[in-house]
Design a protein around this motif. Structure first.
Motif, short mmCIF file in Angstrom:
data_model
loop_
_atom_site.label_atom_id
_atom_site.label_comp_id
_atom_site.label_asym_id
_atom_site.label_seq_id
_atom_site.Cartn_x
_atom_site.Cartn_y
_atom_site.Cartn_z
N UNK A 81 -21.32 28.79 -29.30
CA UNK A 81 -21.18 28.92 -28.10
C UNK A 81 -20.59 28.07 -27.06
N UNK A 82 -20.26 28.76 -26.07
CA UNK A 82 -19.94 27.90 -24.84
C UNK A 82 -21.18 27.62 -23.92
N UNK A 83 -21.29 26.27 -23.63
CA UNK A 83 -22.70 25.98 -22.96
C UNK A 83 -22.13 25.94 -21.67
N UNK A 84 -20.90 25.57 -21.13
CA UNK A 84 -20.40 25.07 -19.89
C UNK A 84 -18.92 25.61 -20.00
N UNK A 85 -18.53 26.61 -18.98
CA UNK A 85 -17.22 27.19 -19.12
C UNK A 85 -16.55 27.05 -17.77
N UNK A 86 -15.27 26.78 -17.71
CA UNK A 86 -14.63 26.92 -16.50
C UNK A 86 -14.16 28.28 -15.89
#
Length: 205
Positions: free
Chosen positions: A94-99
């Motif tokens: 998973x992505x935990x922080x994405x721009x």
């Protein structure tokens, strides 16, 4: 109760025994590469170390330390695996922080056939305070996972630029009420400078 949400790194073995993400108000489509600044919010280097207190107690501190780099991921002593790619901070699922880092932006993580986690950036660029200190540039991410028709598991993570994960709040939502379950707060940390190990530029006359 199904338990499916990961937090960051080794903390997944702690807070996530209780948590999981649910319904975000907005789900982002592919918005292009994340800004390089995302890497600042979780400095990844062997030897970096973070110590947390659990539920306000100082007698059982939890220390997460990055111990090695393997197959493109940084591994910590709690079993966590993290990497930063062109889109954001992620573990293998998973992505935990994405721009881009914009309040309200959200994304989905399909972690299994029966589990979809939904994340949303709640605040960006705010000041936060934990026992380890006050930090002027933070972002908070809310991860949600619907467990059943009435219960949602909610995991809110706060990252500070140049520091990493400074706070995790785990709660359940049931019949419109949010009930706190677990709280992790950073008490101390040791993080190498962002340019540590970089090749110095050639000297000029």
């Amino acid at each position: 109760m199904r338990q499916s949400l990961s937090t960051v790194g080794g903390l997944a073995l702690l807070a996530t025994t209780l948590v999981g993400p649910g319904c975000a108000k907005r789900v982002a489509t592919d918005a292009g590469p994340a800004p390089e600044s995302i890497a600042e919010y979780y400095p990844l280097a062997v030897g970096n170390q973070w110590t947390y207190r659990l539920d306000g107690r100082d007698d059982k501190p939890v220390t997460v330390e990055i111990v090695k780099e393997q197959d493109g991921y940084f591994l910590d002593n709690q079993g966590g695996q993290l990497s930063v790619d062109a889109f954001g901070l992620r573990d293998p699922k998973r992505y935990l922080l994405r721009g881009p880092l914009e309040a309200g932006r959200g994304w989905n993580n399909v972690v299994s056939v029966s589990s979809t986690e939904r994340y949303q950036l709640v605040q960006v660029g705010f000041a936060c305070q934990v026992p380890a200190g006050s930090f002027p540039n933070c972002v908070s991410v809310e991860g949600r996972n619907r467990v059943d028709a009435q219960t949602t598991l909610v995991n809110t993570m706060t990252f500070a630029a140049g520091v990493g994960l400074v706070r995790v709040d785990v709660a359940t939502e049931h019949a419109g009420k949010r009930v706190p379950q677990t709280e992790l707060e950073l008490t101390k940390f040791k993080v190498a400078p962002a340019n540590a190990g970089a090749t110095p530029p050639p000297a000029t006359n």
